[in-house]
Design a protein around this motif. Structure first.
Motif, PDB file in Angstrom:
ATOM      1  N   LYS A  22       0.851  -1.186   0.000  1.00  0.00           N
ATOM      2  CA  LYS A  22       0.000   0.000   0.000  1.00  0.00           C
ATOM      3  C   LYS A  22       0.892   1.242   0.000  1.00  0.00           C
ATOM      4  CE  LYS A  22      -3.303  -2.404   3.013  1.00  0.00           C
ATOM      5  NZ  LYS A  22      -4.018  -2.352   4.315  1.00  0.00           N
ATOM      6  N   PRO A  23       0.374   2.376  -0.467  1.00  0.00           N
ATOM      7  CA  PRO A  23       1.182   3.601  -0.433  1.00  0.00           C
ATOM      8  C   PRO A  23       1.690   3.928   0.975  1.00  0.00           C
ATOM      9  CG  PRO A  23      -0.689   3.909  -1.873  1.00  0.00           C
ATOM     10  CD  PRO A  23      -0.877   2.570  -1.217  1.00  0.00           C
ATOM     11  N   GLU A  24       0.943   3.606   1.991  1.00  0.00           N
ATOM     12  CA  GLU A  24       1.371   3.892   3.358  1.00  0.00           C
ATOM     13  C   GLU A  24       2.506   2.994   3.834  1.00  0.00           C
ATOM     14  OE1 GLU A  24      -1.760   3.291   2.277  1.00  0.00           O
ATOM     15  OE2 GLU A  24      -2.923   2.174   3.790  1.00  0.00           O
ATOM     16  N   ASP A  25       2.896   2.012   3.038  1.00  0.00           N
ATOM     17  CA  ASP A  25       4.075   1.203   3.351  1.00  0.00           C
ATOM     18  C   ASP A  25       5.368   1.885   2.899  1.00  0.00           C
ATOM     19  OD1 ASP A  25       2.167  -1.680   2.403  1.00  0.00           O
ATOM     20  OD2 ASP A  25       2.649  -1.038   4.453  1.00  0.00           O
ATOM     21  N   THR A  26       5.243   2.992   2.206  1.00  0.00           N
ATOM     22  CA  THR A  26       6.420   3.722   1.735  1.00  0.00           C
ATOM     23  C   THR A  26       7.262   4.196   2.905  1.00  0.00           C
ATOM     24  OG1 THR A  26       5.337   4.454  -0.307  1.00  0.00           O
ATOM     25  CG2 THR A  26       7.194   5.784   0.499  1.00  0.00           C
ATOM     26  N   ALA A  27       8.538   3.823   2.895  1.00  0.00           N
ATOM     27  CA  ALA A  27       9.451   4.160   3.998  1.00  0.00           C
ATOM     28  C   ALA A  27      10.834   3.618   3.675  1.00  0.00           C
ATOM     29  CB  ALA A  27       8.962   3.548   5.307  1.00  0.00           C
ATOM     30  N   VAL A  28      11.791   4.009   4.495  1.00  0.00           N
ATOM     31  CA  VAL A  28      13.086   3.337   4.503  1.00  0.00           C
ATOM     32  C   VAL A  28      12.964   2.166   5.472  1.00  0.00           C
ATOM     33  CG1 VAL A  28      15.542   3.527   4.993  1.00  0.00           C
ATOM     34  CG2 VAL A  28      14.324   5.451   3.956  1.00  0.00           C
ATOM     35  N   TYR A  29      13.337   0.996   5.014  1.00  0.00           N
ATOM     36  CA  TYR A  29      13.243  -0.221   5.815  1.00  0.00           C
ATOM     37  C   TYR A  29      14.624  -0.606   6.320  1.00  0.00           C
ATOM     38  CZ  TYR A  29       8.387  -0.960   4.595  1.00  0.00           C
ATOM     39  OH  TYR A  29       7.025  -0.823   4.468  1.00  0.00           O
ATOM     40  N   TYR A  30      14.692  -0.894   7.618  1.00  0.00           N
ATOM     41  CA  TYR A  30      15.940  -1.242   8.276  1.00  0.00           C
ATOM     42  C   TYR A  30      15.826  -2.639   8.903  1.00  0.00           C
ATOM     43  CZ  TYR A  30      16.723   3.829   8.232  1.00  0.00           C
ATOM     44  OH  TYR A  30      16.890   5.145   7.857  1.00  0.00           O
ATOM     45  N   CYS A  31      16.907  -3.397   8.814  1.00  0.00           N
ATOM     46  CA  CYS A  31      16.966  -4.603   9.624  1.00  0.00           C
ATOM     47  C   CYS A  31      17.863  -4.348  10.823  1.00  0.00           C
ATOM     48  CB  CYS A  31      17.444  -5.805   8.820  1.00  0.00           C
ATOM     49  SG  CYS A  31      19.168  -5.779   8.339  1.00  0.00           S
ATOM     50  N   ALA A  32      17.651  -5.126  11.860  1.00  0.00           N
ATOM     51  CA  ALA A  32      18.380  -4.943  13.105  1.00  0.00           C
ATOM     52  C   ALA A  32      18.594  -6.285  13.784  1.00  0.00           C
ATOM     53  CB  ALA A  32      17.601  -4.000  14.031  1.00  0.00           C
ATOM     54  N   ALA A  33      19.662  -6.364  14.571  1.00  0.00           N
ATOM     55  CA  ALA A  33      20.043  -7.603  15.240  1.00  0.00           C
ATOM     56  C   ALA A  33      20.092  -7.394  16.749  1.00  0.00           C
ATOM     57  CB  ALA A  33      21.398  -8.083  14.738  1.00  0.00           C
ATOM     58  N   ASP A  34      19.521  -8.339  17.478  1.00  0.00           N
ATOM     59  CA  ASP A  34      19.444  -8.287  18.938  1.00  0.00           C
ATOM     60  C   ASP A  34      20.089  -9.555  19.487  1.00  0.00           C
ATOM     61  OD1 ASP A  34      16.633  -8.411  21.296  1.00  0.00           O
ATOM     62  OD2 ASP A  34      18.771  -7.984  21.600  1.00  0.00           O
ATOM     63  N   TYR A  35      21.264  -9.392  20.124  1.00  0.00           N
ATOM     64  CA  TYR A  35      22.034 -10.540  20.593  1.00  0.00           C
ATOM     65  C   TYR A  35      21.262 -11.318  21.647  1.00  0.00           C
ATOM     66  CZ  TYR A  35      26.136 -13.173  22.141  1.00  0.00           C
ATOM     67  OH  TYR A  35      27.022 -14.175  22.446  1.00  0.00           O
ATOM     68  N   TRP A  36      21.003 -12.579  21.343  1.00  0.00           N
ATOM     69  CA  TRP A  36      20.249 -13.473  22.211  1.00  0.00           C
ATOM     70  C   TRP A  36      18.882 -12.903  22.612  1.00  0.00           C
ATOM     71  CZ3 TRP A  36      21.204 -18.141  21.520  1.00  0.00           C
ATOM     72  CH2 TRP A  36      22.501 -18.645  21.445  1.00  0.00           C
ATOM     73  N   GLY A  37      18.343 -12.095  21.727  1.00  0.00           N
ATOM     74  CA  GLY A  37      17.027 -11.549  21.988  1.00  0.00           C
ATOM     75  C   GLY A  37      15.923 -12.520  21.609  1.00  0.00           C
ATOM     76  N   ALA A  38      14.698 -12.089  21.890  1.00  0.00           N
ATOM     77  CA  ALA A  38      13.535 -12.934  21.610  1.00  0.00           C
ATOM     78  C   ALA A  38      12.720 -12.419  20.438  1.00  0.00           C
ATOM     79  CB  ALA A  38      12.657 -13.032  22.849  1.00  0.00           C
ATOM     80  N   GLY A  39      13.144 -11.287  19.876  1.00  0.00           N
ATOM     81  CA  GLY A  39      12.367 -10.702  18.798  1.00  0.00           C
ATOM     82  C   GLY A  39      11.491  -9.582  19.305  1.00  0.00           C
ATOM     83  N   SER A  40      12.122  -8.518  19.807  1.00  0.00           N
ATOM     84  CA  SER A  40      11.389  -7.423  20.440  1.00  0.00           C
ATOM     85  C   SER A  40      10.828  -6.449  19.412  1.00  0.00           C
ATOM     86  CB  SER A  40      12.336  -6.680  21.391  1.00  0.00           C
ATOM     87  OG  SER A  40      11.708  -5.537  21.919  1.00  0.00           O
ATOM     88  N   ARG A  41       9.798  -5.708  19.848  1.00  0.00           N
ATOM     89  CA  ARG A  41       9.232  -4.627  19.038  1.00  0.00           C
ATOM     90  C   ARG A  41       9.900  -3.284  19.331  1.00  0.00           C
ATOM     91  NH1 ARG A  41       3.501  -5.595  17.483  1.00  0.00           N
ATOM     92  NH2 ARG A  41       3.200  -7.834  17.614  1.00  0.00           N
ATOM     93  N   ARG A  42      10.762  -3.271  20.334  1.00  0.00           N
ATOM     94  CA  ARG A  42      11.393  -2.031  20.780  1.00  0.00           C
ATOM     95  C   ARG A  42      12.705  -1.783  20.066  1.00  0.00           C
ATOM     96  NH1 ARG A  42      12.106  -3.733  26.545  1.00  0.00           N
ATOM     97  NH2 ARG A  42      13.399  -1.880  26.632  1.00  0.00           N
ATOM     98  N   THR A  43      12.875  -0.602  19.486  1.00  0.00           N
ATOM     99  CA  THR A  43      14.110  -0.285  18.784  1.00  0.00           C
ATOM    100  C   THR A  43      15.293  -0.269  19.730  1.00  0.00           C
ATOM    101  OG1 THR A  43      13.721   2.088  19.077  1.00  0.00           O
ATOM    102  CG2 THR A  43      12.905   1.086  17.037  1.00  0.00           C
TER     103      THR A  43
END
Length: 124
Positions: free
Chosen positions: A87-108
């Motif tokens: 959708k047009p509202e998906d327009t953005a810069v997309y970033y991937c990120a890595a969290d050492y031994w994390g669980a998959g958080s929603r927090r940047t």
């Protein structure tokens, strides 16, 4: 240390699909939970999707659930974001990120490493 490089962004019409990739350096990729975030102009960076170290647990923002799929290939040190029904509202810069031994958080704030981002533009 982990270096992350995103690719796969581009311009697509509404309703189309893109697959983003994030390649990670290093030999400990499977020690990291991975997340995808996005940032539109004038807005804060927001959570899109996350996956735990094994790929057995995933989470999604409400705005993309059912349209986007996160996956990973630990043998290739790569995490993917398949984006359908864009959708047009998906327009953005997309970033991937890595969290050492994390669980998959929603927090940047919990993520240790970030890529440089890839632009996704969805035209109406």
């Amino acid at each position: 240390q982990v270096q992350l490089v995103e690719s796969g962004g581009g311009l697509v019409q509404a309703g189309g699909s893109l697959r983003l990739s994030c390649a990670a350096s290093g030999r400990t990729f499977s020690s990291y939970a991975m997340g995808w975030f996005r940032q539109a102009p004038g807005k804060e960076r927001e959570f899109v999707a996350a996956i735990n170290w094994s790929g057995g647990s995933t989470s999604y923002a409400d705005s993309v659930r059912g349209r986007f799929t996160i996956s990973r290939d630990n043998d290739r040190n790569t995490v993917y974001l398949q984006m359908n029904s864009l959708k047009p509202e998906d327009t953005a810069v997309y970033y991937c990120a890595a969290d050492y031994w994390g669980a998959g958080s929603r927090r940047t704030s919990v993520y240790d490493y970030w890529g440089q981002g890839t632009q996704v533009t969805v035209s109406s």
